[in-house]
Design a protein around this motif. Structure first.
Motif, mmCIF file in Angstrom:
data_model
loop_
_atom_site.group_PDB
_atom_site.id
_atom_site.type_symbol
_atom_site.label_atom_id
_atom_site.label_comp_id
_atom_site.label_asym_id
_atom_site.label_seq_id
_atom_site.Cartn_x
_atom_site.Cartn_y
_atom_site.Cartn_z
ATOM 1 N N VAL A 106 -31.357 -39.654 30.385
ATOM 2 C CA VAL A 106 -31.900 -38.316 30.161
ATOM 3 C C VAL A 106 -33.060 -38.086 31.118
ATOM 4 N N LEU A 107 -33.061 -36.919 31.745
ATOM 5 C CA LEU A 107 -34.098 -36.556 32.704
ATOM 6 C C LEU A 107 -35.101 -35.613 32.046
ATOM 7 N N TYR A 108 -36.397 -35.939 32.186
ATOM 8 C CA TYR A 108 -37.464 -35.116 31.616
ATOM 9 C C TYR A 108 -38.410 -34.644 32.718
ATOM 10 N N ARG A 109 -38.985 -33.454 32.487
ATOM 11 C CA ARG A 109 -40.075 -32.981 33.331
ATOM 12 C C ARG A 109 -41.341 -32.957 32.489
ATOM 13 N N PRO A 110 -42.301 -33.833 32.752
ATOM 14 C CA PRO A 110 -43.521 -33.858 31.945
ATOM 15 C C PRO A 110 -44.306 -32.559 32.092
ATOM 16 N N ASP A 111 -44.811 -32.048 30.981
ATOM 17 C CA ASP A 111 -45.711 -30.900 31.017
ATOM 18 C C ASP A 111 -46.536 -30.873 29.737
ATOM 19 N N GLU A 112 -47.515 -29.993 29.690
ATOM 20 C CA GLU A 112 -48.441 -29.951 28.565
ATOM 21 C C GLU A 112 -47.772 -29.550 27.265
ATOM 22 N N ALA A 113 -46.685 -28.803 27.333
ATOM 23 C CA ALA A 113 -46.021 -28.320 26.121
ATOM 24 C C ALA A 113 -45.145 -29.400 25.477
ATOM 25 N N GLY A 114 -45.030 -30.556 26.115
ATOM 26 C CA GLY A 114 -44.121 -31.596 25.637
ATOM 27 C C GLY A 114 -42.983 -31.720 26.618
ATOM 28 N N ASP A 115 -42.677 -32.938 27.020
ATOM 29 C CA ASP A 115 -41.711 -33.155 28.097
ATOM 30 C C ASP A 115 -40.419 -32.356 27.896
ATOM 31 N N LEU A 116 -40.060 -31.597 28.924
ATOM 32 C CA LEU A 116 -38.869 -30.751 28.904
ATOM 33 C C LEU A 116 -37.645 -31.544 29.341
ATOM 34 N N VAL A 117 -36.560 -31.435 28.596
ATOM 35 C CA VAL A 117 -35.304 -32.076 28.978
ATOM 36 C C VAL A 117 -34.663 -31.257 30.091
ATOM 37 N N LEU A 118 -34.500 -31.880 31.251
ATOM 38 C CA LEU A 118 -33.861 -31.208 32.375
ATOM 39 C C LEU A 118 -32.342 -31.340 32.306
ATOM 40 N N GLY A 119 -31.873 -32.529 31.927
ATOM 41 C CA GLY A 119 -30.439 -32.764 31.863
ATOM 42 C C GLY A 119 -30.153 -34.183 31.411
ATOM 43 N N SER A 120 -28.879 -34.488 31.294
ATOM 44 C CA SER A 120 -28.469 -35.826 30.892
ATOM 45 C C SER A 120 -27.126 -36.164 31.517
ATOM 46 N N GLY A 121 -26.782 -37.441 31.506
ATOM 47 C CA GLY A 121 -25.500 -37.882 32.003
ATOM 48 C C GLY A 121 -25.187 -39.259 31.424
ATOM 49 N N ILE A 122 -23.971 -39.713 31.627
ATOM 50 C CA ILE A 122 -23.551 -41.029 31.170
ATOM 51 C C ILE A 122 -23.567 -41.981 32.367
ATOM 52 N N ILE A 123 -24.279 -43.076 32.240
ATOM 53 C CA ILE A 123 -24.428 -44.034 33.339
ATOM 54 C C ILE A 123 -23.082 -44.636 33.709
ATOM 55 N N SER A 124 -22.729 -44.515 34.979
ATOM 56 C CA SER A 124 -21.454 -45.052 35.472
ATOM 57 C C SER A 124 -21.642 -46.290 36.341
ATOM 58 N N ALA A 125 -22.816 -46.429 36.969
ATOM 59 C CA ALA A 125 -23.077 -47.579 37.827
ATOM 60 C C ALA A 125 -24.564 -47.755 38.012
ATOM 61 N N THR A 126 -24.978 -49.005 38.282
ATOM 62 C CA THR A 126 -26.375 -49.298 38.568
ATOM 63 C C THR A 126 -26.450 -50.248 39.761
ATOM 64 N N ARG A 127 -27.595 -50.243 40.436
ATOM 65 C CA ARG A 127 -27.811 -51.170 41.545
ATOM 66 C C ARG A 127 -29.261 -51.639 41.515
#
Length: 362
Positions: free
Chosen positions: A341-362
């Motif tokens: 899950v991707l968040y954008r920190p801000d004073e109002a409480g971190d906003l959720v920008l988007g999400s995805g299902i992890i398919s690979a890592t390195r």
């Protein structure tokens, strides 16, 4: 508004329903029966979705003076949540069944039925802040950081969020319990449910083995290729696991070994030292944008890979199909199948920008 309050039988959903009533909405309570054999689900402090919980939900609805129903979603829960859970583990991935339940049951199946019956919104006891500005939903972390559930709600679409209510997002858990006591709700001191509701004894490995049978394979040292032991199925392991590996001989350096990768086809479980768990890049599929705003170019954000913890500063990009994430700090134990899950920190409480299902890592 006509509001359908999803009442699990716990203190959070009871207070959420009470707040919806206090706000002047026309509220109807509903408890979801998610098992064809409720006795197989946990009872007492460790459970959710049990017969005991349905009785607690009914008592809370009676006290609030609202109609109450039990809806049977057992078949869909089995297909969408349990079978998906089993299938993901069989493929060597690590799913989050609570996230799947929210996405497929509470905010798809339940919301669809609610809309068909003329309700305007579904109200739940999740800890997350939600607002709709000019028709665009904004999902944020809750005030209570320790109870924040925005991670497991980040897979919801903007249309689903437009018809959702989270009355507890601005409250601390302690405040919710105090309010429940003031309202004379019997669940005021009821312990929180935890773990996986459809695994009665909490033994995930045995549950999966019962479903999938035994598929023997080898435990292999990733660096040397040495066979260290055998196992009964890759579904018994997760990336980052340290305990229960079944390896008798200690590592040459005397330090613990961890699961580094799973290969379902060959049945190979590769293990190694903790430092080899470090991840700096993540790829994710099935991106969802709660506010209908896909990333436009490289974006600074904070990412989270587990319901509690596992956060790091990162730069994320969207190529029109997949998310590409470069971490600014290493994370360990990140597994395909988990949600990011991707968040954008801000004073109002971190906003959720988007999400995805992890398919690979390195």
């Amino acid at each position: 508004m006509r509001v359908l309050a999803a009442m699990s039988g716990g203190v959070d959903s009871a207070v959420a329903a009470a707040r919806a009533v206090a706000a002047g909405h026309d509220v109807v309570g509903v408890h979801l029966a998610l098992s064809a054999k409720p006795g197989t689900l946990r009872t007492g402090a460790r459970g959710c979705c049990t017969i005991e919980d349905s009785h607690d939900a009914r008592r809370a609805a009676d006290l609030l003076g609202i109609p109450f129903y039990v809806w049977d979603f057992a078949e869909r829960f089995t297909e969408e949540v349990i079978e998906t859970f089993v299938g993901e583990y069989a493929a060597g991935r690590t799913p989050n069944p609570c996230l799947t339940c929210n996405e497929k049951i509470k905010f798809e199946a339940l919301l669809e039925k609610a809309m068909a019956l003329g309700f305007d919104a579904v109200c739940t006891g999740h800890y997350a802040r939600l607002s709709v500005v000019d028709g665009v939903p904004e999902l944020r972390r809750s005030r209570d950081e320790g109870k924040d559930q925005s991670y497991v709600l980040a897979s919801l679409t903007s249309e689903q969020l437009r018809h959702s209510m989270f009355p507890l997002g601005g409250s601390l858990k302690s405040e919710v319990r105090e309010e429940a006591a003031e309202r004379d709700l019997a669940v005021a001191k009821k312990p929180d449910s935890h773990d996986i509701c459809f695994i009665p004894d909490g033994d995930t490995k045995s549950f999966l083995e019962n479903k999938l049978g035994q598929t023997p394979g080898q435990l292999v040292d990733e660096e040397t290729g040495a066979v260290l032991g055998e196992h009964t199925g890759v579904h018994g392991f997760t990336i980052g696991q340290r305990k229960g590996l079944g390896i008798d001989a200690p590592a040459p350096d005397g330090k613990p070994r961890y699961v580094l990768s799973l290969e379902p086809v060959s049945g190979t479980v590769k293990v190694g030292s903790r430092d080899r768990l470090a991840v700096t890049e993540i790829d994710a599929k099935r991106p969802i944008w709660p506010s209908e705003k896909p990333l436009d170019g490289p974006t600074e954000c904070v990412i989270q890979v587990r319901a509690h913890g596992g956060t790091a500063d990162a730069v994320a990009e969207f190529d029109g199909e997949h998310l590409k994430i470069q971490l600014r700090q290493e994370l360990q134990g990140v597994a395909p199948g988990q949600a990011v899950v991707l968040y954008r920190p801000d004073e109002a409480g971190d906003l959720v920008l988007g999400s995805g299902i992890i398919s690979a890592t390195r």
